[in-house]
Design a protein around this motif. Structure first.
Motif, PDB file in Angstrom:
ATOM      1  N   LEU A  42     -29.188  -2.485   9.556  1.00 42.36           N
ATOM      2  CA  LEU A  42     -28.960  -1.233   8.841  1.00 42.36           C
ATOM      3  C   LEU A  42     -28.798  -0.106   9.852  1.00 42.36           C
ATOM      4  O   LEU A  42     -29.104  -0.288  11.042  1.00 42.36           O
ATOM      5  N   ASP A  43     -28.379   1.049   9.399  1.00 43.14           N
ATOM      6  CA  ASP A  43     -28.271   2.166  10.343  1.00 43.14           C
ATOM      7  C   ASP A  43     -29.619   2.470  10.980  1.00 43.14           C
ATOM      8  O   ASP A  43     -29.692   2.807  12.168  1.00 43.14           O
ATOM      9  N   LEU A  48     -32.647  -1.320  17.144  1.00 45.54           N
ATOM     10  CA  LEU A  48     -33.488  -2.471  17.443  1.00 45.54           C
ATOM     11  C   LEU A  48     -32.631  -3.712  17.684  1.00 45.54           C
ATOM     12  O   LEU A  48     -32.887  -4.491  18.607  1.00 45.54           O
ATOM     13  N   PHE A  49     -31.619  -3.885  16.849  1.00 46.27           N
ATOM     14  CA  PHE A  49     -30.744  -5.043  17.003  1.00 46.27           C
ATOM     15  C   PHE A  49     -29.936  -4.975  18.298  1.00 46.27           C
ATOM     16  O   PHE A  49     -29.705  -6.003  18.942  1.00 46.27           O
ATOM     17  N   ALA A 284     -36.227   3.973  16.051  1.00 46.06           N
ATOM     18  CA  ALA A 284     -34.872   3.544  15.682  1.00 46.06           C
ATOM     19  C   ALA A 284     -34.336   4.375  14.518  1.00 46.06           C
ATOM     20  O   ALA A 284     -33.143   4.729  14.494  1.00 46.06           O
ATOM     21  N   LYS A 285     -35.193   4.699  13.569  1.00 46.55           N
ATOM     22  CA  LYS A 285     -34.759   5.533  12.437  1.00 46.55           C
ATOM     23  C   LYS A 285     -34.388   6.930  12.899  1.00 46.55           C
ATOM     24  O   LYS A 285     -33.359   7.481  12.480  1.00 46.55           O
ATOM     25  N   ARG A 290     -30.260  11.164  14.423  1.00 41.55           N
ATOM     26  CA  ARG A 290     -29.530  11.936  15.432  1.00 41.55           C
ATOM     27  C   ARG A 290     -28.044  11.582  15.422  1.00 41.55           C
ATOM     28  O   ARG A 290     -27.188  12.458  15.618  1.00 41.55           O
ATOM     29  N   THR A 291     -27.747  10.323  15.202  1.00 43.33           N
ATOM     30  CA  THR A 291     -26.348   9.912  15.095  1.00 43.33           C
ATOM     31  C   THR A 291     -25.687  10.585  13.899  1.00 43.33           C
ATOM     32  O   THR A 291     -24.549  11.062  13.980  1.00 43.33           O
ATOM     33  N   LYS A 292     -26.395  10.649  12.787  1.00 41.37           N
ATOM     34  CA  LYS A 292     -25.852  11.304  11.594  1.00 41.37           C
ATOM     35  C   LYS A 292     -25.583  12.786  11.855  1.00 41.37           C
ATOM     36  O   LYS A 292     -24.597  13.351  11.379  1.00 41.37           O
TER      37      LYS A 292
END
Length: 368
Positions: A42-43, A48-49, A284-285, A290-292
């Motif tokens: 997920l976003d 993590l992935f 990670a969330k 921050r990406t959003k």
């Protein structure tokens, strides 16, 4: 030295054999605890992935899974993943009704959805309001799934429609099975005080609606026929966004669907691990936040995505997807109550018994 992700990508045991070094040996020499994490990509889990955020002290392998399959693996004991994403309500039923104690929950809530959007009706059936569903036939693919338990609870509490007021039709196929996996046993429990029948063999939930066998659908995923644009299916709440926002303003509840869990034996053997997992998932969330903020023009095709993000934060706060117990206690206790009132959980569960005790105090350090 190979970390676990590099180890798997480079050929796993074949490479290890050539190096004279197995995964356990590599971990022993590096001092990192090898763990396997089963979850959706997920976003809020992307970092993590891809390895840009790590679970401190671990050599973690992240494996994508479908929720029904992850539930079944955990509850039957066939899944040995130290960390797993699970459906919140299936976990509750396994804990309350089956004495399941292999895993404890962590206050990391990976999937949340308002559920007014998940009610579909057959156009021409004369159903305009939730109250119009009384006496009708409602199709569903999994009666005791988390999403359905939320919908029934909301409809009873907000609109006075009790589960006993309708006839439930269980479909024999699910158009979302490829994404959700096969329903676990805990998603298919039926209380004794409702009217329930089985749908026609081979028909999924949207086909039941199109054939006229049911008048409405309660379904977590958008039915295939609706996605395909079939005009015989419509949402009960066409402007579900406004309805769901009003529900949040009234109740403060943001329904939780999936939650993270840790094996109790692993948590006992490595008491530092639960906090390390919580902190990594929170980091990670926040990286996704921050990406959003900075890159939505590049990462999302929706033309007014940034406006939607701003509007969401005005209503729900900057950290609108909070982890930790206290920001989520009302939401959790609401679902616990719904499950017991609907005759699914044998008793009223508590936060304290279902979550790993030390995790009750975990709080997010980073802020968006």
């Amino acid at each position: 030295m190979f970390n676990r992700r590099q180890f798997i990508q480079a050929g796993g045991m074949a490479l290890a054999a050539g190096q004279g070094l197995g995964c356990a040996g590599a971990s022993a020499q590096s001092g990192q605890l090898p763990i396997t994490v089963s979850s959706y990509l997920l976003d809020r889990t992307q970092a993590l992935f891809d390895g840009s955020v790590a679970i401190g002290g671990t050599d973690a392998e992240f494996v994508q899974g479908a929720i029904g399959d992850m539930n079944t693996a955990a509850f039957t004991g066939t899944g040995r993943n130290e960390i797993s994403e699970l459906g919140l309500h299936p976990f509750m039923l396994a804990h309350a009704n089956e004495g399941f104690r292999d895993y404890a929950l962590l206050p990391v809530f990976l999937l949340r959805q308002f559920r007014h959007k998940s009610v579909f009706v057959r156009t021409g059936a004369g159903i305009q309001t939730p109250q119009d569903l009384a006496g009708k036939r409602i199709g569903t693919a999994g009666y005791s799934s988390t999403s359905l338990t939320w919908i029934r609870g909301i409809f009873e509490e907000e609109y006075g429609l009790r589960p006993q007021n309708v006839e439930w039709v269980i479909s024999n196929a699910d158009s979302s099975a490829a994404v959700a996996g096969a329903a676990s046993a805990q998603e298919s429990q039926i209380p004794a005080d409702i009217i329930v029948t089985q749908g026609k063999p081979g028909l999924d939930e949207s086909e039941l609606l199109l054939s006229g066998e049911v008048d409405a659908l309660f379904h977590a995923a958008t039915p295939a026929a609706f996605v395909d644009g079939d005009t015989r299916i419509a949402r009960l709440f066409p402007d579900f966004r406004s309805v769901e926002q009003a529900y949040f303003e009234k109740t403060g509840v943001f329904p939780i669907m999936h939650v993270l869990a840790i094996r109790r034996d692993t948590a006992a053997e490595h008491p530092w691990l639960a906090k390390a997992v919580f902190d990594a998932y929170a980091e990670a969330k926040f990286k996704a936040y921050r990406t959003k903020d900075r890159l939505t023009w590049a990462t999302d095709m929706l033309p007014w995505y940034s406006q939607e993000l701003d509007n969401t934060r005005l209503l729900m706060g900057r950290n609108f997807y909070p982890y930790g117990i206290e920001p989520n206690r009302t939401t959790l206790e609401t679902l616990f109550r719904y499950s017991h009132e609907q005759g699914l959980a044998d008793r009223l569960l508590t936060v304290e018994e279902t979550f790993l005790p030390e995790s009750l105090e975990f709080t997010e350090v980073t802020q968006p």
